[in-house]
Design a protein around this motif. Structure first.
Motif, PDB file in Angstrom:
ATOM      1  N   UNK A  80      60.263  77.477 -45.713  1.00  0.00           N
ATOM      2  CA  UNK A  80      60.155  76.672 -44.498  1.00  0.00           C
ATOM      3  C   UNK A  80      60.531  75.206 -44.736  1.00  0.00           C
ATOM      4  N   UNK A  81      60.243  74.695 -45.929  1.00  0.00           N
ATOM      5  CA  UNK A  81      60.586  73.297 -46.210  1.00  0.00           C
ATOM      6  C   UNK A  81      61.297  73.217 -47.558  1.00  0.00           C
ATOM      7  N   UNK A  82      61.901  72.045 -47.778  1.00  0.00           N
ATOM      8  CA  UNK A  82      62.582  71.798 -49.046  1.00  0.00           C
ATOM      9  C   UNK A  82      61.559  71.799 -50.186  1.00  0.00           C
ATOM     10  N   UNK A  83      60.386  71.222 -49.873  1.00  0.00           N
ATOM     11  CA  UNK A  83      59.348  71.142 -50.899  1.00  0.00           C
ATOM     12  C   UNK A  83      58.892  72.550 -51.318  1.00  0.00           C
ATOM     13  N   UNK A  84      58.742  73.424 -50.322  1.00  0.00           N
ATOM     14  CA  UNK A  84      58.330  74.798 -50.635  1.00  0.00           C
ATOM     15  C   UNK A  84      59.390  75.481 -51.488  1.00  0.00           C
ATOM     16  N   UNK A  85      60.666  75.163 -51.210  1.00  0.00           N
ATOM     17  CA  UNK A  85      61.750  75.763 -52.000  1.00  0.00           C
ATOM     18  C   UNK A  85      61.660  75.288 -53.446  1.00  0.00           C
ATOM     19  N   UNK A  86      61.400  73.993 -53.614  1.00  0.00           N
ATOM     20  CA  UNK A  86      61.300  73.454 -54.981  1.00  0.00           C
ATOM     21  C   UNK A  86      60.143  74.099 -55.728  1.00  0.00           C
ATOM     22  N   UNK A  87      59.027  74.245 -55.019  1.00  0.00           N
ATOM     23  CA  UNK A  87      57.857  74.849 -55.657  1.00  0.00           C
ATOM     24  C   UNK A  87      58.115  76.293 -56.045  1.00  0.00           C
ATOM     25  N   UNK A  88      58.773  77.004 -55.149  1.00  0.00           N
ATOM     26  CA  UNK A  88      59.055  78.404 -55.457  1.00  0.00           C
ATOM     27  C   UNK A  88      60.019  78.484 -56.640  1.00  0.00           C
ATOM     28  N   UNK A  89      61.001  77.582 -56.659  1.00  0.00           N
ATOM     29  CA  UNK A  89      61.951  77.560 -57.771  1.00  0.00           C
ATOM     30  C   UNK A  89      61.243  77.335 -59.093  1.00  0.00           C
ATOM     31  N   UNK A 111      65.996  75.975 -47.438  1.00  0.00           N
ATOM     32  CA  UNK A 111      65.730  76.220 -46.023  1.00  0.00           C
ATOM     33  C   UNK A 111      66.970  76.871 -45.399  1.00  0.00           C
ATOM     34  N   UNK A 112      66.795  77.460 -44.243  1.00  0.00           N
ATOM     35  CA  UNK A 112      67.951  78.013 -43.525  1.00  0.00           C
ATOM     36  C   UNK A 112      69.010  76.923 -43.323  1.00  0.00           C
ATOM     37  N   UNK A 113      68.533  75.731 -43.017  1.00  0.00           N
ATOM     38  CA  UNK A 113      69.479  74.642 -42.759  1.00  0.00           C
ATOM     39  C   UNK A 113      70.345  74.373 -43.981  1.00  0.00           C
ATOM     40  N   UNK A 114      69.717  74.318 -45.162  1.00  0.00           N
ATOM     41  CA  UNK A 114      70.513  73.984 -46.350  1.00  0.00           C
ATOM     42  C   UNK A 114      71.479  75.124 -46.671  1.00  0.00           C
ATOM     43  N   UNK A 115      71.073  76.347 -46.470  1.00  0.00           N
ATOM     44  CA  UNK A 115      71.979  77.470 -46.728  1.00  0.00           C
ATOM     45  C   UNK A 115      73.164  77.444 -45.760  1.00  0.00           C
ATOM     46  N   UNK A 116      72.870  77.166 -44.489  1.00  0.00           N
ATOM     47  CA  UNK A 116      73.940  77.149 -43.487  1.00  0.00           C
ATOM     48  C   UNK A 116      74.919  76.018 -43.763  1.00  0.00           C
ATOM     49  N   UNK A 117      74.380  74.872 -44.178  1.00  0.00           N
ATOM     50  CA  UNK A 117      75.251  73.743 -44.512  1.00  0.00           C
ATOM     51  C   UNK A 117      76.220  74.161 -45.622  1.00  0.00           C
ATOM     52  N   UNK A 118      75.689  74.833 -46.614  1.00  0.00           N
ATOM     53  CA  UNK A 118      76.516  75.248 -47.753  1.00  0.00           C
ATOM     54  C   UNK A 118      77.621  76.218 -47.312  1.00  0.00           C
ATOM     55  N   UNK A 119      77.244  77.170 -46.482  1.00  0.00           N
ATOM     56  CA  UNK A 119      78.231  78.158 -46.019  1.00  0.00           C
ATOM     57  C   UNK A 119      79.309  77.476 -45.172  1.00  0.00           C
ATOM     58  N   UNK A 120      78.866  76.614 -44.256  1.00  0.00           N
ATOM     59  CA  UNK A 120      79.826  75.979 -43.350  1.00  0.00           C
ATOM     60  C   UNK A 120      80.793  75.081 -44.097  1.00  0.00           C
ATOM     61  N   UNK A 121      80.275  74.304 -45.032  1.00  0.00           N
ATOM     62  CA  UNK A 121      81.152  73.380 -45.773  1.00  0.00           C
ATOM     63  C   UNK A 121      82.253  74.171 -46.457  1.00  0.00           C
ATOM     64  N   UNK A 122      81.859  75.239 -47.106  1.00  0.00           N
ATOM     65  CA  UNK A 122      82.809  76.020 -47.864  1.00  0.00           C
ATOM     66  C   UNK A 122      83.792  76.729 -46.935  1.00  0.00           C
ATOM     67  N   UNK A 611      50.228  70.316 -39.841  1.00  0.00           N
ATOM     68  CA  UNK A 611      51.548  70.952 -39.918  1.00  0.00           C
ATOM     69  C   UNK A 611      52.113  70.913 -41.334  1.00  0.00           C
ATOM     70  N   UNK A 612      51.944  69.778 -41.971  1.00  0.00           N
ATOM     71  CA  UNK A 612      52.522  69.581 -43.291  1.00  0.00           C
ATOM     72  C   UNK A 612      51.808  70.403 -44.365  1.00  0.00           C
ATOM     73  N   UNK A 613      50.577  70.813 -44.073  1.00  0.00           N
ATOM     74  CA  UNK A 613      49.767  71.484 -45.094  1.00  0.00           C
ATOM     75  C   UNK A 613      50.035  72.996 -45.159  1.00  0.00           C
ATOM     76  N   UNK A 614      50.867  73.472 -44.246  1.00  0.00           N
ATOM     77  CA  UNK A 614      51.123  74.915 -44.192  1.00  0.00           C
ATOM     78  C   UNK A 614      51.541  75.468 -45.556  1.00  0.00           C
ATOM     79  N   UNK A 615      50.975  76.573 -45.955  1.00  0.00           N
ATOM     80  CA  UNK A 615      51.364  77.216 -47.223  1.00  0.00           C
ATOM     81  C   UNK A 615      50.674  76.643 -48.448  1.00  0.00           C
ATOM     82  N   UNK A 616      50.001  75.478 -48.302  1.00  0.00           N
ATOM     83  CA  UNK A 616      49.393  74.822 -49.473  1.00  0.00           C
ATOM     84  C   UNK A 616      47.904  75.137 -49.573  1.00  0.00           C
ATOM     85  N   UNK A 617      47.302  74.759 -50.698  1.00  0.00           N
ATOM     86  CA  UNK A 617      45.857  75.012 -50.856  1.00  0.00           C
ATOM     87  C   UNK A 617      45.196  73.954 -51.737  1.00  0.00           C
TER      88      UNK A 617
END
Ligand code: ATP
Ligand code: MG
Length: 712
Positions: A80-89, A111-122, A611-617
């Motif tokens: 859902x967020x860039x931060x969540x992606x970094x944490x998962x990574x 995020x979906x946005x970052x993936x779409x940006x990558x696809x579109x640029x290419x 809102x920002x705390x979603x997924x965290x503990x």
């Protein structure tokens, strides 16, 4: 080394890795989690309450796929967020052990946005060459364009011609942009939306809808400017919504590209799926069409982004429609929180009446724990003091502040807390927002207040520089915009005369119009000073003289997630009311303005919106402002009658889910607190308290601090 040898070595590596890794990855998971973890191919939906291990299972399953030799590039993970992606990574890298980081780097985690940006640029570069180049329309650009389109009342007041598209309405650029964004996120293009509006006569008869449609068309045109003459390159812009929409269009309209990605991505995984929009869902469905290996996890009870066009049905409901024989797994057990917290959370979300096919009641593995406590206070400052003192006590028991979080509905709520933390020496880190006294609108008004009390000091010079051109076009009456060059000239003259900027405004050598504008500014400062002897009266005067109107026009009324800058100004007035003189308040603010940065804070409590705390503990969670008017937030409420006696039932649904998200962030301890007065608004207890019978009834109208502990 030959290719064959390389492949053989890689395979060996995978074999030895999977032999040791697979059992480790599975260790500790319960039956349902193992079922999800070992789900191989085909569509799978994991539905489960908060803290039941959805993200854990998703992460471990990805590690399992990698350990089994799946090419990292061919796994698409949307968080859902860039931060969540970094944490998962980083979790994945740790799970994989040696070489894990290099593997994770190759993956599509974001995020979906970052993936779409990558696809579109290419793809656009390949499809259209230079013409496929685009820039992001970031928020600054969007607002600039939105203002130009909507027209500028001040512009006209100053006798200037209307700008090119001028719709000449009292404008709120952010409001218009977010209305457009919400419709776009539901998958509509401007033509379709307009046709739909036209087809509904009462809707189309509404001038604000027509203006919005016109605004939207102009906005889309502005992004299409084909060539940037100065930069000598095509200059098409895409906003964040367009990234998704254009990527979807590309996949829909270009069979070769679609097939390429469908073949390429072997596995798709989506976390927090309850908050994916219909456009995102459509992208995921298309990308996974060849293999149907789509694995999504979510909790309908935690859908909190309805305003962005997300609805749980868009994903969870559509999953069943798209994959009638897809696997659905429910994780029944909450691993995060004590049984006491799980019980109360179950009671609360039960009131949402979410269909049983979408969610299960959570069981708990942990024993009963500390009871949830409720704390009622007369006003927000008393509540903040209570939180600060409680944190001090927690610290004294040897616990770390970093194990605690304070959650609020909107950022304006941080003011009283920050003050109490500074006063009591509680280090804090505010996530996702500037410290209250560093916020632009707060600093602007404090600068006016500063000038109303004292004009000949370095602090006053700073204030002049800050607000001379604020509001930039007119303030109270149609005035002149002096601009940055004027300030530079003013500083030079002040230095030559060895006097303050404010004095130089009256005595300097300027063009006639500049002199008049400077006089307007000084008159305004004088009027503010004459407004009364209290800081609050002066701040309110500055607001009435046009600052609020200007701010609304510049920034819009309400931002995403319900934050509003006007709330910050009201909060500032509330804070000022406690000081005997304007000077005292100015001095107080100067002392506050040193927010503690994350690095220097060391052990610190975190503060953020729910809102920002979603997924965290965290072990300890303070949910502040647990009152009717804050949670549910007054701006989210829809009333059925003008007298505001009857509430539209569905208008608190998303607010209840927010309360559920907040409570379920806690592992061990939850403090629910609220004030009976916030700013000028009287509050009552949140209706959600009654929805949790495990919390004991509180006395009718207690004053001061009343604490009750829920019996477990
Ligand atoms: P949310 O709905 O808030 O996003 P979630 O369902 O994604 O929560 P996780 O964050 O994956 O849940 O897990 C919650 C907590 O439970 C984490 O601390 C995780 O390590 C722990 N956990 C998950 N599964 C197990 C398990 N089988 N044994 C022990 N701890 C577990
Ligand atoms: Mg999660």
């Amino acid at each position: 080394m030959s290719q064959a040898t390389l492949e053989a070595i890689t395979e060996d590596l995978h074999r030895s890795r999977s032999a040791t890794l697979l059992p480790a990855l599975e260790a500790g998971l319960n039956t349902e989690q193992i079922q999800a973890f070992s789900h191989d191919d085909g569509p799978c939906l994991v539905l489960a309450g908060a803290g039941s291990g959805k993200t854990t299972v998703l992460t471990r399953r990805v590690a399992r796929l990698l350990a089994r030799g799946t090419d990292p590039q061919r796994i698409f993970v949307a968080t859902f967020t860039k931060k969540a992606a970094e944490e998962m990574g980083s979790r994945l890298a740790a799970l994989l052990g040696e070489g894990g980081e290099a593997i994770v780097e190759k993956m599509w985690i974001g995020t979906f946005h970052s993936h779409c940006l990558r696809i579109l640029k290419f793809e656009w570069a390949h499809l259209f060459g230079k013409a496929g180049y685009f820039q992001l329309a970031d928020e600054n650009w969007q607002i600039r364009v939105a203002k130009a389109i909507l027209g500028d009342k001040d512009w006209m007041a100053r006798g200037l011609p209307s700008p090119p598209f001028g719709l000449n309405v009292a404008y709120d650029p952010k409001g218009a942009l977010s209305a457009v964004s919400a419709v776009k996120n539901r998958g509509f293009q401007v033509e379709e939306a307009e046709a739909a509006f036209r087809a509904h006569e009462p809707l189309w008869a509404d001038p604000s809808i027509q203006i919005l449609a016109k605004f939207w068309r102009c906005y889309e045109q502005a992004k299409q400017a084909k060539f940037d003459i100065l930069a000598k390159k095509p200059s098409r812009r895409l906003d964040f919504d367009d990234l998704l929409i254009e990527a979807l269009k590309l996949l829909q309209e270009q069979p070769a590209i679609r097939q390429k990605y469908q073949q390429f991505f072997q596995y798709l995984c989506i976390d927090e799926t309850q908050d994916t929009s219909s456009v995102q869902w459509e992208i995921a469905r298309l990308l996974s069409a060849a293999h149907s290996n789509i694995f999504i996890v979510g909790d309908v009870g935690q859908a909190v982004y309805g305003f962005r066009g997300c609805s749980p049905e868009a994903t969870v409901g559509q999953f069943g429609a798209a994959y009638p024989s897809g696997t659905v797994i429910r994780l029944p057990t909450n691993y995060r929180s004590t049984a006491t917290i799980v019980r109360v959370a179950n009671e609360l979300i039960e009131c949402s009446g979410i269909d049983a096919k979408y969610r299960l009641e959570m069981a708990s593995v942990h024993p009963e724990g500390e009871p949830l406590s409720q704390h009622e206070h007369e006003h927000a400052d008393a509540e903040a003091l209570f939180v600060a003192e409680s944190l001090k006590q927690i610290q004294e028991t040897g616990a770390a502040l970093r194990d605690c979080v304070v959650l609020f509905r909107t950022n304006a709520y941080s003011r009283a807390l920050e003050e109490a933390f500074v006063k009591n020496g509680v280090p804090y880190v505010l996530q996702g927002a500037m410290g209250f006294y560093a916020r632009r609108e707060v600093r602007d008004l404090v600068a006016f207040l500063q000038l109303s009390v004292e004009r000949d000091s370095p602090a006053a010079d700073e204030a002049v520089k800050r607000v001379l051109n604020v509001p930039s076009k007119s303030f109270g009456k149609p005035t002149h915009f002096l601009g940055g060059a004027f300030i530079a000239a003013l500083e030079t003259q002040a230095a030559l005369k060895n006097q303050s900027l404010y004095k130089t405004l009256a005595t300097g050598q300027f063009k006639t119009w500049q002199g008049l504008a400077a006089k307007d500014f000084r008159d305004m400062v004088r009027d503010i000073a004459l407004a009364g002897d209290s800081a609050e009266a002066r701040l309110r005067k500055a607001r009435d003289m046009g600052y609020d109107d200007w701010l609304l026009r510049e920034e819009g009324h309400v931002e995403d997630e319900g934050n509003s800058r006007l709330d910050n100004l009201e909060e500032l007035c509330t804070a000022a009311a406690a000081f005997p003189t304007p000077l005292d308040f100015v001095a107080f603010v100067a002392a506050q303005n040193k927010p503690i940065g994350e690095e220097e804070a060391g052990d610190a409590v975190e503060m953020m919106t729910i809102h920002r705390a979603k997924g965290l503990e965290w072990p300890v969670v303070f949910v502040v402002g647990f009152a009717f008017g804050m949670l549910p937030h007054h701006r989210s409420l829809r009333w059925l009658d003008e007298e505001k006696t009857q509430l539209a039932g569905d208008s608190i649904e998303e607010e209840r889910r927010l309360a559920y998200v907040a409570i379920t962030r806690a592992k061990e301890r939850v403090y629910l607190s609220w004030p009976l007065q916030h700013q000028t608004r009287a509050l009552t207890r949140s209706p959600f308290l009654k929805e949790m019978p495990s919390l004991p009834e509180m006395e009718a109208a207690p004053l001061g601090t009343v604490s009750k502990e829920a019996s477990s």
